[in-house]
Design an enzyme around this catalytic site. Sequence first.
Site, PDB file in Angstrom:
ATOM      1  N   GLU A 131     -22.510 -23.838 -24.220  1.00  0.00           N
ATOM      2  CA  GLU A 131     -21.332 -23.919 -23.359  1.00  0.00           C
ATOM      3  C   GLU A 131     -21.534 -22.879 -22.265  1.00  0.00           C
ATOM      4  OE1 GLU A 131     -19.004 -26.018 -23.150  1.00  0.00           O
ATOM      5  OE2 GLU A 131     -19.340 -27.125 -25.011  1.00  0.00           O
ATOM      6  N   ASN A 150     -15.012 -13.193 -22.599  1.00  0.00           N
ATOM      7  CA  ASN A 150     -13.723 -13.584 -22.019  1.00  0.00           C
ATOM      8  C   ASN A 150     -12.712 -14.102 -23.040  1.00  0.00           C
ATOM      9  OD1 ASN A 150     -15.390 -15.898 -22.284  1.00  0.00           O
ATOM     10  ND2 ASN A 150     -14.180 -16.994 -20.761  1.00  0.00           N
ATOM     11  N   GLU A 167     -20.218 -20.376  -9.762  1.00  0.00           N
ATOM     12  CA  GLU A 167     -19.119 -19.842 -10.568  1.00  0.00           C
ATOM     13  C   GLU A 167     -18.933 -18.358 -10.278  1.00  0.00           C
ATOM     14  OE1 GLU A 167     -17.502 -20.354 -15.078  1.00  0.00           O
ATOM     15  OE2 GLU A 167     -19.579 -19.715 -14.881  1.00  0.00           O
ATOM     16  N   CYS A 208     -13.955 -20.128 -18.197  1.00  0.00           N
ATOM     17  CA  CYS A 208     -14.888 -21.155 -17.745  1.00  0.00           C
ATOM     18  C   CYS A 208     -14.158 -22.420 -17.330  1.00  0.00           C
ATOM     19  CB  CYS A 208     -15.925 -21.458 -18.825  1.00  0.00           C
ATOM     20  SG  CYS A 208     -15.219 -21.940 -20.412  1.00  0.00           S
ATOM     21  N   GLU A 211     -17.682 -28.795 -29.348  1.00  0.00           N
ATOM     22  CA  GLU A 211     -17.112 -27.790 -30.223  1.00  0.00           C
ATOM     23  C   GLU A 211     -15.676 -28.165 -30.569  1.00  0.00           C
ATOM     24  OE1 GLU A 211     -18.782 -23.725 -29.894  1.00  0.00           O
ATOM     25  OE2 GLU A 211     -18.573 -24.092 -27.746  1.00  0.00           O
ATOM     26  N   GLN A 220     -18.327  -6.945 -13.083  1.00  0.00           N
ATOM     27  CA  GLN A 220     -17.625  -8.173 -12.728  1.00  0.00           C
ATOM     28  C   GLN A 220     -16.779  -7.983 -11.473  1.00  0.00           C
ATOM     29  OE1 GLN A 220     -18.006 -11.253 -14.296  1.00  0.00           O
ATOM     30  NE2 GLN A 220     -16.904 -11.930 -12.477  1.00  0.00           N
TER      31      GLN A 220
END
Length: 479
Positions: free
Chosen positions: A247, A149, A380, A281, A459, A328
Amino acid sequence: MTLLRKNLIDGEWLGEAGSRNINPSNTDDVVGEYASAGADEARQAIAAAKAAFPAWSRSAPLARHAVLKKASDEIMARKDEIGRALAREEGKTLAEGIGETIRAAQLFDFFAGETLRLSGELVPSVRPGVGVEMTREGVGVVGIITPWNFPIAIPAWKIAPALAYGNTIVFKPAELVPESAWTIVDILHRAGLPNGVLNLVMGKGSVVGQAMLDSPDVNAISFTGSVGTGKRVAAASVEHMRKFQLEMGGKNPLVVLDDADLAVAVDCALNGAYFSTGQRCTASSRLVVTEGIHDRFVAALKERMEKLVIGDALDAKTQIGPVVDATQLKQDEDYIAIGRQEGAELAFGGERLGRETPGFYLQPALFVGASNAMRISREEIFGPVANVIRVKDYDEALAVANDTPFGLTSGICTTSLKHASHFKRNSEAGMVMVNLPTAGVDFHVPFGGRKGSSYGPREQGRYAMEFYTTVKTAYTFAG
């Protein structure tokens, strides 16, 4: 003839054609052909990185600075070209693709500077005549596994600090977006990286990624992707006692209170939930709205959604591009069906769209009448699908916002300093936004979440040092 992009292993471009990269805005358009590495190539890359680590980890800071700065300058100079290729392979709009490319350049520039700011501590010992110094060193071979993404920004925010702090890398990008990964590796290779310092192994996660997980010579793994794969990365890393950084998912709430500026709230919801086709995300997939503003908010949001331009990512007029691929798209449509079955009302969108070119176009979907117990509120979706959860007041809004297995980001729209301050302190998320979309973060500050969203050190920014270095304490007796 379509150009073949090869893997980079120990400074050599190797491999045969293994996969085609398809434009989600036009499935007749082949972006390129890309070599597909196997387990043997992954092991070769790991061996090359291991061999290169001693010299690179002890290289002069200015040598690392020069490589990262040169890469930053080239990425910025080619931002339009690279951003266009990114939009073509991933499906986000051209403006978003160029913006992401600029961010990658900024990340390399930032960590170029960090090579010259790596500091330690010198303290007196409790014993007379003894000095104590604490320094930081690279951890060794770092495996980097990135999602589709953000195909250039996420690799940049992992690769740049890894190199800045003296690590060597085996990089496995997502199969859907190899062009962005190849480009960033090509730029770094030509910027002067020694052979073996950065290795690119494009291929299937079940093969290449598994070889990385199985290797005792990989000293750390930084992973961004699904929760399920993240758990496998964790289990394999514990087996080898390696550092790991995860992550993963998000089910991020945007709270809208009665006192919110309606225009600001709608802007935040529209951007956070639907831009980048909702494939972030950090997307606002749960809109938690108090009852006094609920009806006006829903009406205003639907009005804005009706005006959205959904189309080819490379068209300058497009605001929402296609979903990344057929898999997706099916997942998004399945969740829309689940939401209806659960009793939520599909207030807008959710239909597959036809355009001039064949692509994975989906009209952004908005559910109302949702509860926080529904699957569309718990899981999600990773697409342009959001649901509105109606609540009585701020206290209930906060409780609903925190009632999730995830904790990446959250947001609140309010003109109340009291509620904004309380929410910042009590929201169970790693990042909190006030009167801003939940998606959209700066490159020089920490990124990461809590609960099922993240594991390990943050991060980006100076906090990246915590993962990519290890601390050494040295004692000296002067005699």
